[in-house]
Design a protein around this motif. Structure first.
Motif, mmCIF file in Angstrom:
data_model
loop_
_atom_site.group_PDB
_atom_site.id
_atom_site.type_symbol
_atom_site.label_atom_id
_atom_site.label_comp_id
_atom_site.label_asym_id
_atom_site.label_seq_id
_atom_site.Cartn_x
_atom_site.Cartn_y
_atom_site.Cartn_z
ATOM 1 N N SER A 152 -6.828 -12.742 7.949
ATOM 2 C CA SER A 152 -5.755 -13.718 7.841
ATOM 3 C C SER A 152 -4.449 -13.073 8.299
ATOM 4 C CB SER A 152 -5.665 -14.187 6.389
ATOM 5 O OG SER A 152 -4.699 -15.174 6.248
ATOM 6 N N HIS A 153 -3.976 -13.535 9.432
ATOM 7 C CA HIS A 153 -2.827 -12.913 10.083
ATOM 8 C C HIS A 153 -1.519 -13.233 9.333
ATOM 9 C CE1 HIS A 153 0.384 -12.935 13.222
ATOM 10 N NE2 HIS A 153 -0.157 -11.769 13.477
ATOM 11 N N ARG A 154 -0.676 -12.219 9.158
ATOM 12 C CA ARG A 154 0.637 -12.416 8.510
ATOM 13 C C ARG A 154 1.729 -11.949 9.466
ATOM 14 N NH1 ARG A 154 -0.659 -13.914 3.157
ATOM 15 N NH2 ARG A 154 -2.811 -14.522 3.493
ATOM 16 N N ASP A 155 2.772 -12.755 9.584
ATOM 17 C CA ASP A 155 3.872 -12.393 10.481
ATOM 18 C C ASP A 155 4.747 -11.301 9.854
ATOM 19 O OD1 ASP A 155 5.533 -13.572 8.618
ATOM 20 O OD2 ASP A 155 5.985 -15.331 9.848
ATOM 21 N N GLU A 156 5.841 -10.974 10.518
ATOM 22 C CA GLU A 156 6.649 -9.858 10.008
ATOM 23 C C GLU A 156 7.336 -10.181 8.679
ATOM 24 O OE1 GLU A 156 7.054 -11.744 12.798
ATOM 25 O OE2 GLU A 156 8.680 -10.880 13.972
ATOM 26 N N PHE A 157 7.290 -11.449 8.247
ATOM 27 C CA PHE A 157 7.800 -11.795 6.922
ATOM 28 C C PHE A 157 6.661 -11.898 5.899
ATOM 29 C CE2 PHE A 157 10.771 -13.567 10.037
ATOM 30 C CZ PHE A 157 11.952 -12.952 9.628
ATOM 31 N N GLY A 158 5.470 -11.569 6.348
ATOM 32 C CA GLY A 158 4.316 -11.635 5.450
ATOM 33 C C GLY A 158 3.786 -13.039 5.260
ATOM 34 N N GLN A 159 4.278 -13.998 6.048
ATOM 35 C CA GLN A 159 3.903 -15.392 5.829
ATOM 36 C C GLN A 159 2.575 -15.762 6.477
ATOM 37 O OE1 GLN A 159 7.795 -17.995 5.950
ATOM 38 N NE2 GLN A 159 7.706 -16.700 7.754
ATOM 39 N N TRP A 160 1.919 -16.722 5.857
ATOM 40 C CA TRP A 160 0.667 -17.278 6.367
ATOM 41 C C TRP A 160 0.988 -18.641 6.961
ATOM 42 C CZ3 TRP A 160 -2.828 -21.058 3.538
ATOM 43 C CH2 TRP A 160 -4.063 -21.209 4.183
ATOM 44 N N ASP A 161 0.543 -18.873 8.192
ATOM 45 C CA ASP A 161 0.768 -20.182 8.801
ATOM 46 C C ASP A 161 -0.591 -20.867 8.981
ATOM 47 O OD1 ASP A 161 1.330 -22.385 10.270
ATOM 48 O OD2 ASP A 161 2.561 -21.366 11.771
ATOM 49 N N PRO A 162 -0.923 -21.766 8.046
ATOM 50 C CA PRO A 162 -2.268 -22.344 8.071
ATOM 51 C C PRO A 162 -2.579 -23.117 9.350
ATOM 52 C CG PRO A 162 -0.905 -23.433 6.401
ATOM 53 C CD PRO A 162 -0.115 -22.264 6.917
ATOM 54 N N LYS A 163 -1.555 -23.641 10.008
ATOM 55 C CA LYS A 163 -1.818 -24.440 11.209
ATOM 56 C C LYS A 163 -2.011 -23.583 12.451
ATOM 57 C CE LYS A 163 0.745 -28.555 9.918
ATOM 58 N NZ LYS A 163 1.883 -29.377 10.319
ATOM 59 N N MET A 164 -1.625 -22.314 12.362
ATOM 60 C CA MET A 164 -1.695 -21.440 13.545
ATOM 61 C C MET A 164 -2.752 -20.353 13.368
ATOM 62 S SD MET A 164 0.436 -22.389 15.896
ATOM 63 C CE MET A 164 0.900 -20.922 16.836
ATOM 64 N N GLN A 165 -3.762 -20.616 12.575
ATOM 65 C CA GLN A 165 -4.766 -19.579 12.344
ATOM 66 C C GLN A 165 -5.614 -19.348 13.589
ATOM 67 O OE1 GLN A 165 -6.407 -19.178 8.224
ATOM 68 N NE2 GLN A 165 -6.365 -21.386 8.374
ATOM 69 N N ARG A 166 -6.009 -18.098 13.761
ATOM 70 C CA ARG A 166 -6.861 -17.770 14.898
ATOM 71 C C ARG A 166 -8.284 -18.270 14.637
ATOM 72 N NH1 ARG A 166 -4.883 -11.445 15.404
ATOM 73 N NH2 ARG A 166 -2.778 -11.928 16.109
ATOM 74 N N PRO A 167 -8.922 -18.853 15.661
ATOM 75 C CA PRO A 167 -10.319 -19.239 15.450
ATOM 76 C C PRO A 167 -11.146 -17.989 15.133
ATOM 77 C CG PRO A 167 -9.539 -19.957 17.628
ATOM 78 C CD PRO A 167 -8.458 -19.125 17.028
ATOM 79 N N GLU A 168 -12.115 -18.125 14.247
ATOM 80 C CA GLU A 168 -12.926 -16.966 13.857
ATOM 81 C C GLU A 168 -14.393 -17.307 14.095
ATOM 82 O OE1 GLU A 168 -11.365 -14.044 10.819
ATOM 83 O OE2 GLU A 168 -12.717 -15.274 9.636
ATOM 84 N N LEU A 169 -15.017 -16.643 15.067
ATOM 85 C CA LEU A 169 -16.376 -16.990 15.457
ATOM 86 C C LEU A 169 -17.339 -15.839 15.229
ATOM 87 C CD1 LEU A 169 -14.307 -18.124 18.071
ATOM 88 C CD2 LEU A 169 -16.340 -19.562 18.148
ATOM 89 N N TRP A 170 -18.608 -16.213 15.021
ATOM 90 C CA TRP A 170 -19.675 -15.236 14.781
ATOM 91 C C TRP A 170 -19.188 -14.207 13.763
ATOM 92 C CZ3 TRP A 170 -18.531 -16.565 20.085
ATOM 93 C CH2 TRP A 170 -19.420 -17.494 20.623
ATOM 94 N N SER A 171 -19.492 -12.913 14.010
ATOM 95 C CA SER A 171 -18.933 -11.905 13.110
ATOM 96 C C SER A 171 -17.940 -11.062 13.906
ATOM 97 C CB SER A 171 -20.052 -11.052 12.504
ATOM 98 O OG SER A 171 -20.926 -10.620 13.520
ATOM 99 N N LEU A 172 -17.230 -11.734 14.829
ATOM 100 C CA LEU A 172 -16.255 -11.042 15.677
ATOM 101 C C LEU A 172 -14.852 -11.294 15.123
ATOM 102 C CD1 LEU A 172 -17.799 -11.993 19.126
ATOM 103 C CD2 LEU A 172 -17.705 -9.710 18.132
#
Lengths: 304, 416
Positions: A152-172
């Motif tokens: 779960s990616h966090r920006d430089e303020f430590g924030q989570w942006d649920p709408k901008m999450q990276r797609p996560e496929l297979w076990s990659l």
């Protein structure tokens, strides 16, 4: 004799374990400075156990981080210390009191300590230069978590942006970061509360005594049973009684409720959890009750 | 017998009754808790809905509830006494293909829903195409709302025949067609009393019994090395273990193995799972393998058999699902992650774009837009140890990452 496919089946607990170990190894290989957020609660203990397995016979190749809110159950702190000592991992403590004293967070007397954990945590991550923090979040816990990635990616303020999450496929898993950003990693995303208990039972691992039925002096507030403690003064009309209780989660002592229960062994707890009709957070977490999106809001700010 | 695990992906929009179906599976298997139900009942009431809107159970984020849409893949969990289920619930509205591909990538089974009144739609065909492309080995077509067509066998037969004919053009090894009513509960968990003509399984019976262990490749040994374990302590001074999750085949101590890309050979000295030595390892176990010889092995290498190893190659031919707004074009450079290996990749050519509704190959277009799928040739900076995706979903898949933003922008499946 030729082996058939039936001989090569893994139980669901073994499959979950294998997936979690894969995640730990992947993150340890790719991130420069990971840390494991360790509260001493059952989920973080299971995480530490999985990390131990992932790198054995080598030691866990990252330190553990504890956010000391000053409101932990003493039994939880003791168990946590024993785990840290047994595994020989380095313990980093970030204390809320210390953060208040240094002016990093402001205690206005109204904000719960739970809320103050977020800036304390973010500051500890920044000060120590941690690039990845393992957390014990599970997707079955809460509906905002159900949509969160393992990485779960966090920006430089430590924030989570649920709408901008990276797609996560297979076990990659994609661990790319820019300067100042960090990753929250949830190796037990796919475990349920029941899986955690099954695993604790199977592995015979030590967890704090507060999870088992015991006598405790408690009072009722907002429909929850809270423990009597000088840290949480009684309000008008609140009466302390002694009951047989246990905790389903271990958070802040002043906000975490217990449930009446006689389950004093792991099998009894498993039976109780399997029959439970209320989620563990719904039952016992005052911090999730402020609004329907309480968890989502805290997560966006950088909560665990 | 220990409990096992089935991961399945659901596809369909709210109109097909997908949320109601998931709600019913969760509810009838006692996986919805009273506090969750109370919260949904209260919200339904506040919004003035005439019934309890079970889709509120699955719409987790505030913006989703506000807009009445589902943004992202959501994972749900339920269990019956023999099996645990992980549902990847993919929304039908926004970012459709991207979400569906994501959800299907880890699924053993895909569940496609159609409305009995409307029969197959463009969308249901697209769902089937994507599940087939992602090589999800089992597919269930649920013909829903049978109660609204008088539980007609004729309707079932017609849709079933039409779908079966369409499915022959795809790679779907196992197909089951089940007539249900998610709202009334027919054939979901309990057998319908209104469809005596149907002798097949209920949905839950099928989900509980579908055989997935045989979907794994137990012949071609593949162990992508993730991490080299060297304790550097007095107790384990000479320990050197290669840790990874088995992606294919069965490994045993004494087996002769080859390490790629170096091509050096050795024998397996032992396989460790935590503090125990185990007699064999198979997918999807996470293990640590020790070798008899002191060969040079590092992260990104692959342990396989001498006469059965993936071909190291810098030229990759793959189907790519593109997942970002700016289109994919030839000459573009991207980061690529394949098993435990990372490299850079150059897009050499976009051969065609696949129309996922008609299966038509558009040879004219030389770019892929958001949510489009096409056949692409790539050249990588170093050899990757590839298998065709049809043979192995782990060693045959990769992701593409934008080097500037760090975002995952493409999903690739290597062609035969």
């Amino acid at each position: 004799m030729t082996a058939t496919h039936a001989d090569y089946r893994l139980s669901q607990l073994d499959q979950l374990e294998a997936e979690s170990i894969h995640i730990f190894r992947e993150a340890a290989a790719e991130f420069e400075k990971p840390v494991l957020m360790f509260s001493g609660g059952k989920d973080s203990i299971v995480m530490l156990r999985l990390a131990e397995k992932a790198f054995f016979p080598a030691k866990i190749p990252f330190p553990v981080l504890q956010i000391d809110n000053g409101l932990d159950f003493p039994e939880v702190a003791e168990t946590r210390d024993r785990w840290v000592q047994r595994l020989g991992v380095r313990l980093v403590i970030a204390s809320i009191d210390d953060a208040i004293a240094r002016g990093i967070v402001v205690d206005d007397g109204k904000t719960s300590r739970n809320r103050l954990q977020t800036p304390t945590l973010l500051n500890a991550i920044e000060e120590n230069g941690f690039t990845a923090a393992f957390g014990g979040g599970r997707r079955d816990e809460e509906k905002a978590r159900a949509k969160e990635r393992v990485y779960s990616h966090r920006d430089e303020f430590g924030q989570w942006d649920p709408k901008m999450q990276r797609p996560e496929l297979w076990s990659l898993y994609n661990g790319r970061l820019h300067e100042g950003e960090h990753m929250r990693i949830f190796p037990i995303s796919n475990w349920t509360e029941l899986d955690i208990w099954d695993y604790i039972g199977r592995e015979g691992i030590e967890i704090p005594q507060v999870y088992f039925a015991h006598q405790r002096r408690v009072f009722e507030r907002d429909g929850m049973l809270l423990t009597e403690t000088p840290l949480n003064p009684l309000r008008e009309g609140e009466v302390v009684t002694e009951r047989t209780v246990r905790y389903r989660t271990c958070g802040d002592m002043t906000l975490t409720g217990c449930v009446e229960s006689t389950a004093s062994t792991i099998p009894e707890i498993i039976e109780e959890v399997a029959a439970a009709r209320v989620t563990e957070r719904g039952a016992t977490r005052g911090d999730d009750r402020f609004s329907e999106a309480a968890m989502e809001d805290r997560k966006k700010e950088g909560y665990f | 017998m220990a409990m096992d695990l089935l991961r399945f992906a659901t596809a369909g929009s709210v109109d097909d009754g997908k949320s109601t179906l998931i709600g019913r599976l969760l509810f009838d298997s006692k996986s919805i808790f009273t506090d969750q139900l109370e919260s949904v009942e209260k919200t339904s009431q506040d919004k003035g809905h005439g019934y309890v809107d079970l889709s509120l159970l699955t719409d987790g984020l505030r913006s989703e509830r506000e807009q009445g849409i589902t943004i992202d893949v959501a994972y749900r969990y339920f269990a019956t006494p023999n099996r645990k289920f992980i549902i990847a619930d993919t929304p039908g509205h926004v970012q459709y293909t991207r979400n569906m591909v994501t959800g299907a990538s880890t699924a053993d089974l895909g569940l496609v829903l159609v409305d009995a009144r409307h029969g197959l739609t463009e969308q249901s065909r697209r769902h089937a195409v994507l599940l087939s492309l992602l090589r999800v080995p089992h597919l269930v077509l649920c013909i829903n709302k049978m109660d609204l067509v008088d539980y007609s066998q004729e309707v079932y037969n017609k849709i079933s025949a039409e779908f079966t004919a369409f499915a022959t053009k795809l790679n779907i090894p196992d197909l089951e067609v089940i007539p249900i009513s998610a709202l009334q509960g027919d054939n979901v968990v309990t057998r319908s009393t209104s469809m005596d003509w149907y002798s097949g399984p209920t949905l839950i019976h099928h989900l509980e019994h579908v055989h997935v262990a045989s979907d794994r490749d137990l012949v071609d040994v593949r162990l992508p090395v993730q991490y080299v374990i060297r304790p550097k302590s007095d107790d384990h001074h000479d320990y050197r273990g290669y840790a990874g999750q088995v992606a294919g085949g069965v490994l045993k101590p004494g087996d002769e193995v080859m390490v790629l890309p170096s091509g050096m050979t050795s024998k397996i000295a032992g396989i460790d799972l935590f503090d125990k030595e185990i007699p064999e390892a198979f997918p999807p176990m996470s293990v640590t393998v020790r070798l008899e010889d002191d060969v040079d092995v590092s992260r990104g290498d692959m342990i396989s058999r001498v006469k059965n190893a993936p071909e190291p190659s810098q030229d990759i031919d793959a189907m790519i699902c593109w997942m970002t707004n700016a289109p994919l074009r030839p000459r573009q450079k991207l980061a690529i992650k394949h098993t435990s290996n990372s490299a850079r990749a150059l897009i050499k050519d976009i051969q065609y774009r696949l129309d996922v509704n008609s299966l038509h190959r558009d040879l004219e277009t030389k770019e892929l837009g958001l949510n489009e799928i096409g056949r692409v040739q790539l050249r990588t900076t170093k050899p990757l140890l590839c298998d065709p995706y049809s043979k192995n979903r782990t060693t045959g898949s990769f992701i593409l990452i934008d080097e500037a933003t760090g975002v995952t922008v493409g999903a690739g499946m290597i062609n035969d």
